[in-house]
Design a protein around this motif. Structure first.
Motif, PDB file in Angstrom:
ATOM      1  N   GLN A  33      86.490 -55.858  55.260  1.00 46.38           N
ATOM      2  CA  GLN A  33      85.170 -55.409  55.694  1.00 46.38           C
ATOM      3  C   GLN A  33      84.960 -55.814  57.151  1.00 46.38           C
ATOM      4  O   GLN A  33      85.231 -56.937  57.541  1.00 46.38           O
ATOM      5  CB  GLN A  33      84.066 -56.038  54.836  1.00 46.38           C
ATOM      6  CG  GLN A  33      84.096 -55.599  53.380  1.00 46.38           C
ATOM      7  CD  GLN A  33      83.006 -56.290  52.568  1.00 46.38           C
ATOM      8  OE1 GLN A  33      83.026 -57.506  52.416  1.00 46.38           O
ATOM      9  NE2 GLN A  33      82.056 -55.502  52.053  1.00 46.38           N
ATOM     10  N   TYR A  73      80.516 -42.650  62.495  1.00 47.66           N
ATOM     11  CA  TYR A  73      80.862 -43.026  61.121  1.00 47.66           C
ATOM     12  C   TYR A  73      79.959 -42.322  60.109  1.00 47.66           C
ATOM     13  O   TYR A  73      80.420 -41.973  59.017  1.00 47.66           O
ATOM     14  CB  TYR A  73      80.779 -44.538  60.956  1.00 47.66           C
ATOM     15  CG  TYR A  73      81.783 -45.287  61.795  1.00 47.66           C
ATOM     16  CD1 TYR A  73      83.140 -44.977  61.744  1.00 47.66           C
ATOM     17  CD2 TYR A  73      81.383 -46.300  62.662  1.00 47.66           C
ATOM     18  CE1 TYR A  73      84.059 -45.651  62.523  1.00 47.66           C
ATOM     19  CE2 TYR A  73      82.302 -46.986  63.438  1.00 47.66           C
ATOM     20  CZ  TYR A  73      83.636 -46.655  63.370  1.00 47.66           C
ATOM     21  OH  TYR A  73      84.555 -47.319  64.139  1.00 47.66           O
ATOM     22  N   ASP A 109      84.810 -47.180  50.912  1.00 47.54           N
ATOM     23  CA  ASP A 109      85.287 -47.285  52.288  1.00 47.54           C
ATOM     24  C   ASP A 109      84.268 -47.922  53.219  1.00 47.54           C
ATOM     25  O   ASP A 109      84.567 -48.166  54.391  1.00 47.54           O
ATOM     26  CB  ASP A 109      85.633 -45.889  52.819  1.00 47.54           C
ATOM     27  CG  ASP A 109      86.733 -45.222  52.016  1.00 47.54           C
ATOM     28  OD1 ASP A 109      87.581 -45.948  51.466  1.00 47.54           O
ATOM     29  OD2 ASP A 109      86.728 -43.974  51.920  1.00 47.54           O
ATOM     30  N   GLY A 110      83.091 -48.186  52.716  1.00 46.72           N
ATOM     31  CA  GLY A 110      82.056 -48.775  53.548  1.00 46.72           C
ATOM     32  C   GLY A 110      80.701 -48.212  53.184  1.00 46.72           C
ATOM     33  O   GLY A 110      80.572 -47.341  52.307  1.00 46.72           O
ATOM     34  N   GLU A 111      79.689 -48.701  53.873  1.00 44.53           N
ATOM     35  CA  GLU A 111      78.332 -48.242  53.595  1.00 44.53           C
ATOM     36  C   GLU A 111      77.450 -48.554  54.800  1.00 44.53           C
ATOM     37  O   GLU A 111      77.405 -49.696  55.268  1.00 44.53           O
ATOM     38  CB  GLU A 111      77.783 -48.931  52.350  1.00 44.53           C
ATOM     39  CG  GLU A 111      76.546 -48.275  51.796  1.00 44.53           C
ATOM     40  CD  GLU A 111      76.194 -48.811  50.417  1.00 44.53           C
ATOM     41  OE1 GLU A 111      75.329 -48.213  49.765  1.00 44.53           O
ATOM     42  OE2 GLU A 111      76.786 -49.833  49.995  1.00 44.53           O
ATOM     43  N   TRP A 144      78.671 -51.754  57.104  1.00 41.22           N
ATOM     44  CA  TRP A 144      80.043 -52.275  57.105  1.00 41.22           C
ATOM     45  C   TRP A 144      81.008 -51.163  56.752  1.00 41.22           C
ATOM     46  O   TRP A 144      80.638 -50.171  56.115  1.00 41.22           O
ATOM     47  CB  TRP A 144      80.191 -53.431  56.108  1.00 41.22           C
ATOM     48  CG  TRP A 144      80.052 -53.014  54.653  1.00 41.22           C
ATOM     49  CD1 TRP A 144      78.908 -52.938  53.928  1.00 41.22           C
ATOM     50  CD2 TRP A 144      81.116 -52.592  53.788  1.00 41.22           C
ATOM     51  NE1 TRP A 144      79.174 -52.495  52.654  1.00 41.22           N
ATOM     52  CE2 TRP A 144      80.526 -52.287  52.539  1.00 41.22           C
ATOM     53  CE3 TRP A 144      82.498 -52.455  53.935  1.00 41.22           C
ATOM     54  CZ2 TRP A 144      81.275 -51.832  51.449  1.00 41.22           C
ATOM     55  CZ3 TRP A 144      83.253 -52.009  52.854  1.00 41.22           C
ATOM     56  CH2 TRP A 144      82.635 -51.710  51.624  1.00 41.22           C
ATOM     57  N   LEU A 145      82.259 -51.315  57.188  1.00 39.69           N
ATOM     58  CA  LEU A 145      83.311 -50.365  56.858  1.00 39.69           C
ATOM     59  C   LEU A 145      84.610 -51.109  56.625  1.00 39.69           C
ATOM     60  O   LEU A 145      84.808 -52.224  57.114  1.00 39.69           O
ATOM     61  CB  LEU A 145      83.511 -49.331  57.977  1.00 39.69           C
ATOM     62  CG  LEU A 145      82.342 -48.378  58.182  1.00 39.69           C
ATOM     63  CD1 LEU A 145      81.587 -48.764  59.444  1.00 39.69           C
ATOM     64  CD2 LEU A 145      82.800 -46.937  58.261  1.00 39.69           C
ATOM     65  N   CYS A 146      85.506 -50.472  55.890  1.00 39.37           N
ATOM     66  CA  CYS A 146      86.863 -50.969  55.709  1.00 39.37           C
ATOM     67  C   CYS A 146      87.722 -50.371  56.824  1.00 39.37           C
ATOM     68  O   CYS A 146      87.961 -49.157  56.831  1.00 39.37           O
ATOM     69  CB  CYS A 146      87.402 -50.556  54.341  1.00 39.37           C
ATOM     70  SG  CYS A 146      89.151 -50.950  54.103  1.00 39.37           S
ATOM     71  N   ARG A 191      82.804 -55.483  48.195  1.00 42.83           N
ATOM     72  CA  ARG A 191      83.729 -54.356  48.111  1.00 42.83           C
ATOM     73  C   ARG A 191      84.835 -54.744  47.138  1.00 42.83           C
ATOM     74  O   ARG A 191      85.471 -55.787  47.300  1.00 42.83           O
ATOM     75  CB  ARG A 191      84.329 -54.025  49.474  1.00 42.83           C
ATOM     76  CG  ARG A 191      85.397 -52.925  49.414  1.00 42.83           C
ATOM     77  CD  ARG A 191      86.019 -52.657  50.779  1.00 42.83           C
ATOM     78  NE  ARG A 191      86.921 -51.529  50.713  1.00 42.83           N
ATOM     79  CZ  ARG A 191      88.240 -51.615  50.512  1.00 42.83           C
ATOM     80  NH1 ARG A 191      88.814 -52.809  50.361  1.00 42.83           N
ATOM     81  NH2 ARG A 191      88.996 -50.525  50.455  1.00 42.83           N
TER      82      ARG A 191
END
Length: 670
Positions: free
Chosen positions: A312, A341, A355-357, A413-415, A514
């Motif tokens: 993350q 994004y 994959d994120g949010e 956040w994202l991966c 996650r």
């Protein structure tokens, strides 16, 4: 365009009233934004037909067509141009639209104004989704998979045009001169402004404007245009059109140091090598692929395995009370990245929450004076950031929160690995993983990527995006890059932490879980080089989180730091904390050409910089690569493809790798 040390505040918006016909009227200039008879047809007649669009697009020789507009207003001219571009048969050239506006409409006023055009509803929605509001500076918006690039310069026309002129490169193929009427806003129609328009024009460039004022006609003629009067639209009897006279040649400025500008304009490449498979490399590859350029990306190991390898990462920025290159770049890149994004989620390239949010983020702050000082500035920018007390922060985060701070509603956040894979899912990109250490060797007009004694690929252009490993290459050994060790801790999801609904940033950070675990951290160690996780760093991350969320302290203290998993990464940073993005300077040539600066720092050296042909770098993104890399990639692609830049010249210089050579010469350190 230099704003350093000036108070940071939003741009002054346009003040608008609505007349009996529902048409917006500027209260400052007492003039309408578009025709009361039929705004759509007026814009098409004056600006599109006046520049012979879309007919010219069918036989335009370059891969992109650039329109410059003075006075963005409601965006109606842009929307109609975009609509006409969409109606072209494939394959189409790219559309690049640069609009300069001193007093932009607020998002609410823009939405109201454009509601009058239901036939443009789909395009209006996309524009509103990406609209930067009153955030000062320059803003790039990508539309239609990046084939349409809209640059909004929230600036006064004179300094904005001067900034573009200072690059000594004509960029515009057609002009929309759409300021308010000369009798009401004379500053938009001066000889200086219209001379700048001509100087920024490419050969055979055209202009169109609704006015037929004699002084404007004379200024345009004196500037170098062949001017014609033609019938106007509706109540306007006449308007002006014109084309740049054959043989017109702009005068270059003299006596100014242009070390950041290459001596030659690069030829747009058909194929580019990108070395490095983290966020910097993948965003650069994607930016070029959007332009139809073939890319070979080479990664030493596997994608996103080094600095971009955390589960993350936080889409993060910081506010400042005063302008600086760092503050302005941080906010402009954050604005771009948040939209970038969001579109990846909307288009299905990324899937939430795997994959994120983009769930928002809250940054704790104990600096009450700073929050008070920024309060008025942020009030018109609540889509960017808001100041929250502890009670409101608790509502948004879903957990007990003892501190006031800043809420960023478009953050999250994202991966990084998921982002990298999604960016490379393009037919124009070929990925080579597990290459081992890659070096670049120039042979003729080509760059060869070498590893293990073999040539893996070659192209006329190459980008290095390998963090501090770039200094292992002879072309970048002089760069003052620094490696900073950081460790995150993997915190198993538990009922205690389940209420967290958004990202919490403090001295560290935590995001919603996650795949059954949270990533918390991260430590900073400028002198550490141990790649193995350490239990003392896990303890440090736990202690910082316990201080930020006292309600969790008991649960966090019950965990054994030695039993928790962690991950170590090495951030690449620069001495001024800004990324290093741009062409690779020829060090020896720079030392010869600009050596006089050692003895006299104020001596103007009227030379351009000499650069290694076709070689570029994107590095030193530090802990904010998720935020900075997408717009840095646009800067690289714009330079490589000879397009208008996404930044002011000051920001381009602030990111340029050669800045370190010039600084050391000025201080007589090299």
């Amino acid at each position: 365009m230099k704003r350093d040390h000036l108070p940071w505040r939003p741009v002054q918006p346009a003040t608008v009233r609505w007349n009996a016909s529902g048409v917006p009227v500027s209260t400052a200039f007492d003039d309408v934004y578009y025709s009361q008879d039929n705004g759509l047809e007026e814009s098409r007649h004056v600006f599109l037909s006046g520049n012979d669009l879309p007919q010219r697009w069918h036989h335009h020789a370059r891969p992109h067509f650039c329109i410059g507009e003075l006075g963005f207003g409601t965006g109606l001219n842009f929307l109609l141009t975009w609509q006409a571009w969409r109606e072209l048969p494939a394959p189409r050239l790219d559309l690049h639209y640069v609009a300069i506006e001193k007093h932009p409409l607020t998002p609410a006023d823009l939405r109201t104004a454009l509601a009058a055009w239901p036939t443009l509803e789909d395009l209006v929605r996309l524009l509103l989704d990406a609209y930067p509001g009153l955030l000062p500076g320059q803003h790039r918006i990508l539309l239609d998979e990046g084939r349409v690039r809209l640059d909004l310069w929230w600036e006064d026309a004179a300094p904005a045009l001067a900034d573009l002129l200072d690059r000594e490169e004509p960029i515009v193929d057609a002009w929309y001169l759409d300021g308010f009427a000369p009798a009401r806003n004379a500053t938009m129609w001066t000889a200086q402004i219209l001379h700048a328009v001509a100087t920024l024009s490419r050969p055979a460039a055209t202009f169109a404007t609704f006015t037929a004022a004699g002084q404007v006609r004379r200024h345009l003629g004196d500037a170098g245009f062949k001017v014609s009067k033609v019938p106007g639209y509706g109540r306007k009897r006449e308007c002006l059109r014109g084309v740049l006279a054959d043989g017109y040649s702009a005068q270059a400025s003299a006596g100014t140091s242009h070390w950041d500008l290459p001596t030659t304009t690069p030829t747009r490449p058909d194929h580019v090598l990108v070395v490095g498979g983290g966020l910097a490399g993948c965003t650069a590859a994607a930016a070029l692929a959007r332009r139809g350029i073939a890319v070979t990306l080479l990664e030493q190991g596997t994608l996103a395995n080094a600095g971009s390898g955390n589960d993350q990462a936080i889409l993060y920025t910081r506010l400042a009370r005063k302008h600086s290159a760092l503050a302005d770049f941080s906010l402009q890149s954050f604005q771009f990245a948040a939209t970038f994004y969001r579109n990846m989620f909307v288009d299905g390239a990324l899937t939430a929450p795997t994959d994120g949010e983009l769930c928002g983020s809250f940054q704790q702050s104990a600096n009450a004076a700073e929050m008070t000082a920024l309060g008025d500035a942020l009030r018109p920018l609540d889509e960017l950031a808001q100041i929250l007390d502890a009670a409101r922060a608790r509502e948004l985060l879903g957990i007990d929160q003892p501190s006031a701070g800043y809420w960023y509603p478009r953050s999250g956040w994202l991966c990084p690995a998921a982002v990298c894979r999604a960016l490379l899912a393009n037919d124009n990109i070929r990925v080579l993983e597990n290459c081992g250490a890659v070096t670049l060797h120039a042979t003729g007009a080509q760059w060869q990527a070498l590893a293990g004694g073999q040539t893996l690929a070659q192209a006329s252009c190459a980008i290095v995006a390998t963090g501090t490993a770039a200094t292992a290459m002879p072309q970048f050994q002089w760069l003052p890059l620094q490696s900073i060790r950081g460790q995150i801790t993997h915190l198993p999801a538990a009922q205690t932490f389940d209420g967290l609904r958004a990202v919490l940033c403090h001295d560290g950070y935590i995001a919603p879980a996650r795949a059954g675990r949270h990533s918390i951290g991260a430590t900073f160690a400028a002198s550490g080089d141990d790649p193995a996780p350490q239990s003392c760093d896990n303890q440090d991350n736990l202690a910082k989180l316990a201080a930020a969320v006292p309600a969790w302290r008991k649960s966090l203290e019950s965990l054994d730091p030695a039993a928790l998993e962690g991950r170590v990464g090495f951030r690449c940073t620069s001495p001024d904390y800004l990324p290093t993005v741009g062409p690779a300077p020829d060090l020896a040539a720079f030392l010869r050409d600009f050596g006089a600066l050692r003895k006299n720092a104020r001596q103007p050296v009227a030379l351009r910089g000499r650069y290694l042909p076709g070689l570029y770098i994107s590095s030193a993104h530090g802990s904010r690569g998720l935020t900075s890399a997408p717009l840095a990639a646009e800067l690289l692609a714009s330079v490589i493809c000879s397009e208008p830049p996404p930044f002011s010249r000051m920001l381009c210089q602030a990111l340029a790798p050669a800045r370190f050579i010039i600084r050391d010469l000025l201080r007589n350190r090299i």
